[in-house]
Design a protein around this motif. Structure first.
Motif, short mmCIF file in Angstrom:
data_model
loop_
_atom_site.label_atom_id
_atom_site.label_comp_id
_atom_site.label_asym_id
_atom_site.label_seq_id
_atom_site.Cartn_x
_atom_site.Cartn_y
_atom_site.Cartn_z
N TRP A 23 66.18 -19.54 33.52
CA TRP A 23 65.79 -18.15 33.31
C TRP A 23 64.44 -17.94 33.96
N PHE A 48 61.56 -15.03 34.59
CA PHE A 48 61.10 -13.72 34.15
C PHE A 48 59.84 -13.36 34.91
N ARG A 61 57.05 -10.17 34.92
CA ARG A 61 56.60 -8.94 34.29
C ARG A 61 56.07 -7.97 35.34
N ALA A 115 60.59 -6.16 32.80
CA ALA A 115 60.76 -7.55 33.23
C ALA A 115 61.92 -7.62 34.20
N ILE A 159 64.53 -10.08 35.48
CA ILE A 159 65.12 -11.28 34.92
C ILE A 159 66.16 -11.83 35.89
N LEU A 210 64.27 -6.76 26.07
CA LEU A 210 64.46 -8.22 26.17
C LEU A 210 64.10 -8.88 24.85
#
Length: 165
Positions: free
Chosen positions: A68, A70, A72, A77, A79, A107
């Protein structure tokens, strides 16, 4: 942005399936208890809540891994969920299985709902028995507390990520 749903389902001893869905697509990956995948995932979402620019988590799929990633951007976000050959495989060599742009709040909610549902269905002892590791209570509560940290006007210190008044 489309609604986000995450489910964490224990199907066999030591094996979990994680499904992530938005209105555009869905992906299902699996994780082994040999690493702390759920804890990594919850910590990554918490770090985004506390203003980190990037965070990551990895699920061991034996032999492949699911990563995963991520990033910002303001209150959103980006993803990406990747499949890689192993934990040493660079991110750019992984196969993107799913990607989405979501609010960080969406999220956070999806992550909390996923693990709250697990405790509703199995309880923490049932989870530990079926998963082979304790329920990630500390990480779940840290994610819950991150919202209060932000609401109370505390922001993380840019050098170390700890909340400051």
């Amino acid at each position: 942005m489309s609604p986000l749903t995450i489910t964490w389902t224990l199907r066999h001893h030591g094996w979990a399936f994680c499904t992530v869905t938005d209105d555009q697509s869905e992906a299902e990956v699996f994780a082994s208890y040999v690493t702390d995948g759920p804890e990594q995932f919850l910590r990554a979402v918490t770090r985004l809540m506390l203003m980190d620019k990037e965070a990551r988590a990895e699920f061991e799929g034996e032999p492949q891994v699911y990563r995963w990633l991520f990033r910002r951007e303001g209150t959103d976000a980006d993803i990406r969920l990747l499949r890689a050959n192993n934990s040493q495989t660079p991110d750019n060599s992984g196969v993107v299985l799913w990607s989405s742009r979501q609010t960080i709040t969406a999220l956070r909610r999806a992550a909390l709902r996923a693990f709250d549902q697990v405790t509703h269905d199995l309880g923490e002892e049932g989870y530990a028995s079926q998963w082979g590791r304790p329920f990630p209570r500390a990480e779940l509560e840290a994610l819950r507390a991150a919202l209060h940290t932000i609401r109370d006007g505390h922001r993380p210190h840019p050098m170390d990520g700890t909340p400051r008044a």
